[in-house]
Design a protein around this motif. Structure first.
Motif, mmCIF file in Angstrom:
data_model
loop_
_atom_site.group_PDB
_atom_site.id
_atom_site.type_symbol
_atom_site.label_atom_id
_atom_site.label_comp_id
_atom_site.label_asym_id
_atom_site.label_seq_id
_atom_site.Cartn_x
_atom_site.Cartn_y
_atom_site.Cartn_z
ATOM 1 N N UNK A 191 0.895 -1.599 -0.156
ATOM 2 C CA UNK A 191 0.372 -0.042 -0.200
ATOM 3 C C UNK A 191 0.859 1.217 -0.279
ATOM 4 N N UNK A 192 2.196 1.485 0.612
ATOM 5 C CA UNK A 192 2.293 2.477 0.791
ATOM 6 C C UNK A 192 4.141 2.239 -0.149
ATOM 7 N N UNK A 193 4.555 3.520 -0.380
ATOM 8 C CA UNK A 193 6.565 3.778 -0.494
ATOM 9 C C UNK A 193 6.662 5.013 -0.204
ATOM 10 N N UNK A 194 7.264 4.544 0.882
ATOM 11 C CA UNK A 194 8.138 6.316 1.250
ATOM 12 C C UNK A 194 8.548 7.431 1.043
ATOM 13 N N UNK A 195 8.415 8.332 1.369
ATOM 14 C CA UNK A 195 9.076 9.189 0.441
ATOM 15 C C UNK A 195 10.210 10.504 0.606
ATOM 16 N N UNK A 196 9.651 10.513 2.175
ATOM 17 C CA UNK A 196 10.083 10.849 3.214
ATOM 18 C C UNK A 196 10.009 10.975 4.461
ATOM 19 N N UNK A 197 10.557 11.810 5.104
ATOM 20 C CA UNK A 197 10.842 11.198 7.219
ATOM 21 C C UNK A 197 11.000 12.897 7.427
ATOM 22 N N UNK A 198 10.017 13.164 8.209
ATOM 23 C CA UNK A 198 10.360 14.109 8.887
ATOM 24 C C UNK A 198 10.963 13.767 11.287
ATOM 25 N N UNK A 199 12.087 14.148 11.471
ATOM 26 C CA UNK A 199 12.943 13.906 12.812
ATOM 27 C C UNK A 199 12.647 15.480 12.944
ATOM 28 N N UNK A 200 11.985 14.795 14.645
ATOM 29 C CA UNK A 200 12.501 16.144 16.007
ATOM 30 C C UNK A 200 12.839 15.762 16.015
ATOM 31 N N UNK A 201 14.458 16.401 16.623
ATOM 32 C CA UNK A 201 16.499 16.040 16.893
ATOM 33 C C UNK A 201 16.458 17.026 17.950
ATOM 34 N N UNK A 202 17.041 16.499 19.128
ATOM 35 C CA UNK A 202 16.959 17.528 20.207
ATOM 36 C C UNK A 202 18.980 18.145 20.089
ATOM 37 N N UNK A 203 18.674 19.233 20.399
ATOM 38 C CA UNK A 203 20.765 19.531 20.715
ATOM 39 C C UNK A 203 20.917 19.265 21.873
ATOM 40 N N UNK A 204 19.592 18.593 23.003
ATOM 41 C CA UNK A 204 20.389 18.089 24.347
ATOM 42 C C UNK A 204 20.138 17.048 25.056
ATOM 43 N N UNK A 205 21.024 15.848 24.419
ATOM 44 C CA UNK A 205 19.921 14.735 25.472
ATOM 45 C C UNK A 205 20.953 14.131 26.488
ATOM 46 N N UNK A 206 20.344 13.316 26.989
ATOM 47 C CA UNK A 206 20.994 12.027 27.743
ATOM 48 C C UNK A 206 21.382 11.579 26.873
ATOM 49 N N UNK A 207 22.690 10.881 26.631
ATOM 50 C CA UNK A 207 23.071 9.930 25.795
ATOM 51 C C UNK A 207 23.118 8.775 26.534
ATOM 52 N N UNK A 208 22.584 7.679 25.571
ATOM 53 C CA UNK A 208 22.369 5.992 26.246
ATOM 54 C C UNK A 208 23.962 5.405 25.437
ATOM 55 N N UNK A 209 24.292 5.522 26.379
ATOM 56 C CA UNK A 209 25.850 4.074 26.626
ATOM 57 C C UNK A 209 25.601 3.083 27.365
ATOM 58 N N UNK A 210 25.041 2.667 27.921
ATOM 59 C CA UNK A 210 24.377 1.009 28.590
ATOM 60 C C UNK A 210 23.948 0.441 27.526
ATOM 61 N N UNK A 211 24.425 -0.283 26.950
ATOM 62 C CA UNK A 211 24.851 -1.639 25.802
ATOM 63 C C UNK A 211 26.119 -1.644 24.376
ATOM 64 N N UNK A 212 26.056 -2.667 24.649
ATOM 65 C CA UNK A 212 27.083 -3.707 24.211
ATOM 66 C C UNK A 212 28.380 -3.234 23.858
ATOM 67 N N UNK A 213 29.119 -2.718 25.053
ATOM 68 C CA UNK A 213 30.426 -2.001 24.972
ATOM 69 C C UNK A 213 30.609 -0.197 24.813
ATOM 70 N N UNK A 214 29.728 0.010 24.250
ATOM 71 C CA UNK A 214 30.191 1.134 23.912
ATOM 72 C C UNK A 214 30.679 2.426 25.080
ATOM 73 N N UNK A 215 30.475 2.045 26.124
ATOM 74 C CA UNK A 215 31.310 2.727 27.345
ATOM 75 C C UNK A 215 33.015 1.855 27.047
#
Length: 362
Positions: A191-215
């Motif tokens: 039914x659908x063909x994605x043509x574009x997206x719009x993302x709401x992105x912050x300039x400051x946020x808490x980073x997500x580091x508790x996963x798979x050796x990122x730290x």
């Protein structure tokens, strides 16, 4: 009407907003690099050309496949219809209130290029999804994610062509039915063909580091106070080490989804296999590591002819050169069957399979 008549059997026909060619090789259009052909290929440079293009495709009475970079599919055979490739790749900020920005990106843009573009402008959120292969248009369909973050968290609107009405619609995130590696666009792919997206992105946020050796990777980089750009770099380094480069060794990244099971099932498996990674997945559910299950079943590094499993990561099926899509699919079925037999857990493929059914290895 322009676009109704098929183009010559050889060569290309320029049509407003898209270009057609017949009997096109797909070997360079999929990251598995398996040999396959499409009866017809349409490279689309404008979303408003899709209505005419789909009218033409319907007159051919064949199937239609929307193709990005081919990083999330496996051709188990030739494609008998029209393969559509969206080439629009623009990106811009459409709103900016100082704290957040609304970013619009066209479907044909490379996903990792978008991650870098947003980070260069001081925007956060996409850093954990650095180096995911594919295009922007594929992102909401699969609700792509990595290292504890999914794109659906940031999407505000998806713009998509609705095939049954011939119109381009704006769909709010609440109506996209985002779930783990799932969305309304995946469930209603006809039914659908994605043509574009719009993302709401912050300039400051808490980073997500508790996963798979990122730290640990950040520490190895000598970064004590990480910013989003550091996280993207750390994750890119991890992915580069763990996952084979499709430009060198054909693959589509993770071939199987991490299975979701009932909490009681996860507890029983964890008791029997203490090393099994188990993650929370909502009330009453747990997410298991498909890679751990496959490796424990003995498949990591397996090779039969040119079809195999990556030595770096058991979750990645690879084409060592001349493997066919059918051979890779057969290997995937055998892997799933062995995991089911040993652990009682069903595996589902992450890539879309063209030309065959997976059938869970049964």
């Amino acid at each position: 009407m322009r676009g109704r008549d098929p183009p010559p059997a050889r060569g290309c026909a320029d049509v407003s907003g898209y270009q057609l060619a017949e009997n096109v090789s797909l070997a360079g259009r999929n990251t598995f690099r398996v040999a396959a052909r499409a009866a017809m290929m349409a490279d689309v440079s404008r979303a408003d050309a899709l209505a005419e293009l789909f009218e033409f495709a319907m007159l051919r009475e064949g199937p239609v496949l929307v193709l990005g970079e081919g990083s999330n599919l496996l051709f188990a055979g030739d494609f008998p219809g029209v393969a559509i490739c969206l080439t629009m790749a623009g990106v811009r900020i459409v709103q900016d209130d100082g704290d957040t920005a609304l970013v619009r990106a066209d479907a044909g843009m490379n996903w990792n290029d978008l991650v870098g573009w947003t980070l260069a402008r001081g925007l956060c959120g996409l850093e954990n999804m650095a180096l995911i292969p594919g295009t922007v248009g594929a992102a909401p369909i699969q609700n792509i994610g990595a290292y504890g973050v999914e794109v659906g968290e940031f999407i505000e609107t998806v713009e998509a062509f609705q095939r049954d009405t011939g119109q381009i619609k704006r769909i709010a995130a609440a109506d996209c039915a985002f779930a783990y590696r799932d969305s309304v666009f995946k469930r209603e792919s006809e039914r659908w063909v994605v043509t574009a997206i719009e993302l709401r992105l912050p300039r400051r946020r808490e980073l997500r580091l508790d996963y798979a050796g990122v730290k640990e990777e950040l520490a190895a980089m000598g970064v004590d106070t990480p910013r989003a750009v550091h996280v993207a770099e750390a994750i890119s380094r991890i992915r580069t080490r763990k996952l084979p480069n499709p430009a060198v060794l054909g693959n589509a990244g993770s071939f199987f989804k991490n299975p979701l099971v009932a909490a009681a099932t996860a507890d029983a498996l964890k008791a029997a296999h203490p090393a099994l990674p188990v993650f929370p997945a909502g009330e009453g559910q747990r997410k298991l590591s498909a890679g751990w299950l496959i490796e424990a079943a003995g498949w990591k590094g397996f090779r039969e002819g040119d079809a195999g499993v990556a030595p770096q990561h058991a979750l990645v099926l690879v084409n060592h050169g001349q493997a066919t899509g059918a051979q890779l699919l057969d290997l995937a079925r055998r892997i799933a069957a062995s995991v089911q037999e040993r652990f009682g857990v069903a595996l589902e493929p992450e890539p879309r399979i063209i030309g065959a059914r997976f059938d869970g290895g049964a």
